[in-house]
Design an enzyme around this catalytic site. Structure first.
Site, PDB file in Angstrom:
ATOM      1  N   ASP A 226    -127.422  37.511  45.697  1.00  0.00           N
ATOM      2  CA  ASP A 226    -127.258  38.080  44.356  1.00  0.00           C
ATOM      3  C   ASP A 226    -126.771  36.968  43.420  1.00  0.00           C
ATOM      4  OD1 ASP A 226    -124.495  37.840  44.669  1.00  0.00           O
ATOM      5  OD2 ASP A 226    -124.162  39.983  45.018  1.00  0.00           O
TER       6      ASP A 226
ATOM      7  N   HIS B 114    -123.493  35.354  45.379  1.00  0.00           N
ATOM      8  CA  HIS B 114    -123.255  35.292  46.831  1.00  0.00           C
ATOM      9  C   HIS B 114    -124.443  34.731  47.601  1.00  0.00           C
ATOM     10  CE1 HIS B 114    -120.646  38.682  45.319  1.00  0.00           C
ATOM     11  NE2 HIS B 114    -119.775  37.828  45.828  1.00  0.00           N
TER      12      HIS B 114
ATOM     13  N   SER C 108    -114.929  37.358  48.308  1.00  0.00           N
ATOM     14  CA  SER C 108    -116.145  38.006  48.805  1.00  0.00           C
ATOM     15  C   SER C 108    -116.984  37.123  49.723  1.00  0.00           C
ATOM     16  CB  SER C 108    -117.019  38.450  47.624  1.00  0.00           C
ATOM     17  OG  SER C 108    -117.265  37.346  46.776  1.00  0.00           O
TER      18      SER C 108
END
Ligand SMILES: *[C@@H]1O[C@H](CO)[C@@H](O)[C@H](O)[C@H]1NC(C)=O
Ligand SMILES: *[C@@H]1O[C@H](CO)[C@@H](O)[C@H](O)[C@H]1NC(C)=O
Ligand SMILES: *[C@@H]1O[C@H](CO)[C@@H](O)[C@H](O)[C@H]1NC(C)=O
Length: 361
Positions: free
Chosen positions: A326, A329, A38
Site C-alpha cells: 500500500d 507498507h 506497522s
C-alpha cells in the site's frame, strides 16, 4: 540387523533430552521480543478500541496467510521471517486473547506508533506503552517460571525495534505544526532520546541484545511522493522528510554505540534500511522489482491513499512486481529481502553484528 552405532547415538540423544529441565526447556534458546510500528505489528492493533484504521481486511494477507491477519502487507513481515530463521514459531501478539505461551517471545508492536507519545496519540500503543506492557509480561512470567529462569530467558533474547517512521511522516500527513516548534536537530534528538530510554529500561529488566534499523528514505514511499505532487507539483521523492530520516540515521548508530560504555554486556545490531532501500529504488530490476514508486493496493495518484480493502480501491495484477503493497507498507517480497539482509547480511549493511550472530552470542 541394523543395531548400529547410530541407534545407540539416537538413544543417547533421547535420554539427554529427558534430562533437560522441563519448566522452561527453551529459556536460553533465544526468544524474540518485537517492538515498534506497522512494519512489525502482526495484528495487535485489531484488538485496540480506538479509531486507528484496522488492517484485518482483504486483500491484506492475500499472498501468504490467505486471509487478513492485521499485518500491513500482502504476507509476512520482517519479524515473521526472523523468527523462522531463528527456528522459532510465529511470535504471539501481546493483545491476542487467550492463554499465552510467552517463552518464545512476544510482539508488542502497534501500527502507527512512534517513539514520541504525541505521534498518533490516543490511537495506538506508543513505545512507552509497549514498554509497560513488556514490564507487565515480565511480572507474569516470573510468577510462572521463577526469577532465575526469566533472567535467562530475557538475557538470551533479541529485542527488535522498528520505530521513528511515524514520528517523521505523521506531521506531514496530518498537517500538524509540531515540526515548526522544534529545530530538525532537536526533534531528532527527542526521538532518539526516547528510543535509548526504552533500551535502557529493557536492559534494567534483563535484556541484552537489541536489533534496530535505520529508516528508509522516507520521502520515497508512494504516500510521500503523492504528497509531493500535491504540495509542489513535483514528481520525485519528498526531500523534506528524507532529510529528517537522514539526520535520524546519523544519530542512531552514535546513540546505540554510546550505550556500550554505560551498559555492561549490552550488544546490538543496526540494519541500514536506507542504503538497502535506496539500492532497490535506484535499480529495481536488479532486485526483481518492476514498480517501486506506485503502490499495489490503494487509490488516487500512485494508489498512494491507504484505502486498500475499503469501499473503493484498486489492486495490482501481480504483487511480486511491487516493492510497496500500500502507500507506505512493503510487500512480503520486499520484507523477505530486508529480513534476509538483517539476518546474515555483511557488515556493509548490518553492523556491528547481524541478527544471526546476535542470536548466537
Ligand atoms: C494544512 O494547514 C494549513 C494551514 O493551517 C491549511 O491552510 C491547509 O488547508 C491544511 N491542509 C490540509 C490538507 O488539511
Ligand atoms: C521524549 O519525548 C518527549 C516528547 O514526547 C520529550 O519531551 C522528551 O524530552 C524526550 N526524552 C528524551 C530523553 O529525549
Ligand atoms: C509476476 O511478477 C514476477 C516478478 O516480476 C514474475 O516472476 C512472475 O512471472 C509474474 N507472474 C505473472 C503471473 O505474471
Amino acid at each position: 540387523m541394523g543395531s548400529s552405532r547410530s541407534d545407540i547415538l539416537c538413544f543417547l540423544v533421547l535420554c539427554a533430552s529427558f534430562l533437560v529441565p522441563i519448566s522452561c526447556h527453551s529459556c536460553s534458546h533465544g526468544a524474540l521480543f518485537i517492538f515498534g510500528d506497522s512494519l512489525y505489528d502482526a495484528g495487535n492493533n485489531i484488538y485496540l478500541n480506538t479509531n486507528i484504521p484496522k488492517l484485518n481486511i482483504f486483500p491484506y494477507g492475500e499472498t501468504y496467510f490467505k486471509h487478513p491477519t492485521g499485518r500491513a502487507s500482502d504476507g509476512r513481515l520482517i519479524p515473521d521471517f526472523i523468527s523462522e530463521f531463528a527456528k522459532l514459531p510465529l511470535i504471539p501478539l501481546y493483545l491476542q486473547p487467550g492463554n499465552h505461551q510467552f517463552t518464545d517471545g512476544v510482539n508488542f508492536a502497534s501500527g502507527g506508533a512512534g517513539a514520541l507519545v504525541e505521534t498518533n496519540q490516543g490511537l495506538i500503543m506508543d513505545l512507552k506503552t509497549q514498554l509497560s506492557n513488556f514490564k507487565n509480561m515480565e511480572k507474569q512470567l516470573r510468577q510462572k517460571l521463577g526469577a532465575s529462569e526469566v533472567k535467562t530467558l530475557l538475557s538470551t533474547a533479541v529485542y527488535m525495534f522498528s520505530i521513528g517512521t511515524n514520528d517523521y511522516l505523521v506531521p506531514f500527513t496530518s498537517n500538524s505544526t509540531v515540526l515548526q516548534s522544534y529545530s530538525k536537530k532537536e526533534y531528532v534528538k527527542m526521538v532518539i532520546g526516547n528510543i535509548t530510554t526504552v533500551i535502557q529500561e529493557i536492559y534494567k529488566i534483563g535484556g541484552r541484545k537489541f536489533g534496530l534499523s535505520k529508516l528508509l528514505p522516507l520521502g520515497c514511499p508512494p504516500i510521500s511522493r503523492a504528497l509531493e505532487i500535491v504540495r509542489t507539483g513535483g514528481s520525485g521523492c519528498m526531500e523534506e522528510v528524507t532529510v529528517l530520516a537522514k539526520l535520524h540515521n546519523r544519530a542512531l548508530p552514535k546513540a546505540l554505540k554510546e550505550l556500550k560504555s554505560q551498559l555492561k554486556g549490552y550488544t546490538y545490531s543496526i540494519f541500514d534500511a536506507y542504503t538497502a532501500g535506496t539500492a532497490i529504488f535506484n535499480n529495481p530490476s536488479k532486485y526483481g522489482f518492476e514498480e517501486v514508486k506506485m503502490a499495489c493496493c490503494g487509490s488516487g495518484p500512485l494508489r498512494a491513499s491507504i484505502t486498500c480493502g475499503q469501499k473503493v480501491y484498486q489492486l495490482c495484477d501481480n504483487v511480486s512486481e511491487y516493492f510497496f503493497f500500500d502507500g507506505i507498507h512493503p510487500t512480503e517480497k520486499a520484507n523477505y529481502q530486508f529480513a534476509k539482509l538483517m539476518w546474515d547480511g555483511s557488515p556493509k549493511i548490518v553492523k556491528p553484528y547481524n541478527l544471526k550472530t546476535l542470536f548466537e552470542k
